[in-house]
Design a protein around this motif. Structure first.
Motif, short mmCIF file in Angstrom:
data_model
loop_
_atom_site.label_atom_id
_atom_site.label_comp_id
_atom_site.label_asym_id
_atom_site.label_seq_id
_atom_site.Cartn_x
_atom_site.Cartn_y
_atom_site.Cartn_z
N GLU A 96 42.56 30.07 47.57
CA GLU A 96 42.66 29.10 48.60
C GLU A 96 43.72 29.25 49.64
O GLU A 96 43.32 28.77 50.83
N LEU A 97 44.68 30.12 49.09
CA LEU A 97 45.59 30.32 50.23
C LEU A 97 44.93 31.31 51.22
O LEU A 97 45.35 31.22 52.55
N LEU A 98 44.26 32.24 50.76
CA LEU A 98 43.77 33.25 51.54
C LEU A 98 42.76 32.95 52.56
O LEU A 98 42.45 33.06 53.70
N GLU A 99 41.98 31.65 52.04
CA GLU A 99 40.70 30.93 52.86
C GLU A 99 41.32 30.46 53.73
O GLU A 99 40.84 30.08 55.07
N ARG A 100 42.73 30.01 53.79
CA ARG A 100 43.44 29.19 54.91
C ARG A 100 44.28 30.27 55.84
O ARG A 100 44.81 29.86 56.60
N GLY A 101 43.74 31.59 55.67
CA GLY A 101 44.47 32.48 56.60
C GLY A 101 45.81 32.99 56.23
O GLY A 101 46.16 33.79 57.05
N HIS A 102 46.44 32.77 54.94
CA HIS A 102 47.57 33.18 54.63
C HIS A 102 47.57 34.59 54.26
O HIS A 102 46.36 35.10 53.75
N SER A 103 48.39 35.41 53.66
CA SER A 103 48.34 36.76 53.10
C SER A 103 49.16 36.73 51.81
O SER A 103 50.07 35.90 51.88
N ILE A 104 48.81 37.64 51.08
CA ILE A 104 49.65 37.53 49.79
C ILE A 104 49.79 39.30 49.25
O ILE A 104 48.92 39.86 49.37
N VAL A 105 50.96 39.29 48.90
CA VAL A 105 51.32 40.56 48.52
C VAL A 105 51.72 40.40 46.98
O VAL A 105 52.71 39.37 46.65
N ALA A 106 51.20 40.95 45.89
CA ALA A 106 51.71 40.84 44.52
C ALA A 106 52.22 42.15 43.93
O ALA A 106 51.32 43.22 44.12
N ILE A 107 53.26 42.23 43.22
CA ILE A 107 53.51 43.39 42.65
C ILE A 107 53.03 43.02 41.08
O ILE A 107 53.30 42.13 40.49
N GLU A 108 52.17 43.65 40.65
CA GLU A 108 51.36 43.30 39.70
C GLU A 108 50.75 44.40 38.68
O GLU A 108 50.45 45.78 39.27
N HIS A 109 50.66 44.40 37.52
CA HIS A 109 50.12 45.29 36.53
C HIS A 109 48.89 44.95 35.86
O HIS A 109 48.19 45.58 35.27
N ASN A 110 48.42 43.83 36.24
CA ASN A 110 47.26 43.12 35.46
C ASN A 110 46.26 43.59 36.07
O ASN A 110 45.92 43.23 37.27
N MET A 111 45.32 44.34 35.33
CA MET A 111 44.08 44.67 35.90
C MET A 111 42.87 43.75 36.63
O MET A 111 42.25 43.80 37.40
N GLU A 112 43.23 42.53 35.80
CA GLU A 112 42.13 41.45 36.65
C GLU A 112 42.75 41.07 37.91
O GLU A 112 41.99 40.78 39.01
N ILE A 113 44.17 41.13 38.50
CA ILE A 113 44.22 40.83 39.73
C ILE A 113 44.06 41.98 40.29
O ILE A 113 43.56 41.95 41.57
N ILE A 114 44.67 43.22 40.00
CA ILE A 114 44.26 44.29 41.01
C ILE A 114 42.89 44.62 41.02
O ILE A 114 42.88 45.13 42.42
N GLN A 115 42.00 44.37 40.24
CA GLN A 115 40.50 44.53 40.60
C GLN A 115 40.32 43.53 41.84
O GLN A 115 39.20 43.95 42.47
N CYS A 116 40.89 42.48 42.12
CA CYS A 116 40.69 41.54 43.31
C CYS A 116 41.31 41.84 44.48
O CYS A 116 41.06 41.42 45.61
N ALA A 117 42.19 42.87 44.50
CA ALA A 117 43.15 43.23 45.83
C ALA A 117 42.02 44.04 46.92
O ALA A 117 41.11 44.90 46.37
N ASP A 118 42.26 43.40 48.06
CA ASP A 118 41.48 44.40 49.07
C ASP A 118 42.23 45.38 49.52
O ASP A 118 41.52 46.28 50.25
N TRP A 119 43.55 45.46 49.19
CA TRP A 119 44.45 46.79 49.75
C TRP A 119 45.41 47.01 48.52
O TRP A 119 46.06 46.11 47.92
N ILE A 120 45.41 48.24 48.07
CA ILE A 120 46.39 48.26 46.96
C ILE A 120 47.40 49.62 47.49
O ILE A 120 47.10 50.48 47.96
N ILE A 121 48.71 49.46 47.16
CA ILE A 121 49.77 50.42 47.02
C ILE A 121 50.18 50.75 45.61
O ILE A 121 50.64 49.93 45.33
N ASP A 122 49.77 52.05 45.28
CA ASP A 122 50.25 52.40 43.99
C ASP A 122 51.48 53.25 44.08
O ASP A 122 51.31 54.33 44.89
N LEU A 123 52.43 52.94 43.42
CA LEU A 123 53.57 53.88 43.11
C LEU A 123 53.59 54.36 41.85
O LEU A 123 53.06 53.96 40.77
#
Length: 169
Positions: free
Chosen positions: A97-124
């Protein structure tokens, strides 16, 4: 109304939605809490008793309910920590819903369910501690799945294969 203030404060968000069904403005706010997976919270629950994930989702509910005209960058630190799989779908719905409104989200995450939905990933990585912190991959998911340096990519590839999802390799 046949409830005392105490009775109302003991209600969960879900129960309050039923009880206050004839109060549209109140129900609109309660539905937002339900939308981010907090339907089980008691209305009178003290804020210091919320888990870290509940507190983040409460803040997220506030943002989902706000009708901001300017774009916002939201930063989340491990928002799925302690969440049941079912609750992650609520979180993803709020993110969407936030993305549809034009906002951006950066998430530090290890959960594959979230990672699979990301359109851009930075892996450290590649390891943790003093062996980590290097950018081993930056880009879309498809490239991460082909990265030989990325443990995240290897785990995500297996995760997607188990789910029968297309891995783009």
């Amino acid at each position: 109304l046949d409830k005392t203030i105490h009775d109302v404060l003991e209600m969960s968000v879900d129960e309050a939605l039923v009880f206050f069904q004839d109060r549209p403005l109140l129900c609109e706010k309660l539905r937002i809490l339900k939308k981010v997976g907090l339907g089980y919270l008691r209305l009178g629950q003290p804020a210091p008793t919320f888990s870290g994930g509940e507190a983040q989702r409460l803040k997220l509910a506030f943002e989902v309910g706000a009708r901001q005209s300017e774009r916002v960058l939201y930063l989340f630190d491990e928002p799925t920590t302690g969440l049941h799989y079912h609750d992650i779908s609520y979180l993803m719905g709020a993110f969407e819903e936030l993305l549809e409104r034009g906002h951006s989200i950066v998430a530090i995450e290890h959960n594959m369910e979230i990672i699979q939905c990301a359109d851009w990933i930075i892996d450290l990585g590649r390891e943790g501690g003093s062996e980590g912190g290097d950018v081993v991959y930056e880009g879309p998911r498809e490239g991460l799945l082909n990265s030989s340096l990325s443990y995240t990519g290897q785990y995500l590839k297996r995760y997607l294969e188990k789910r029968g999802a297309k891995t783009f390799v």
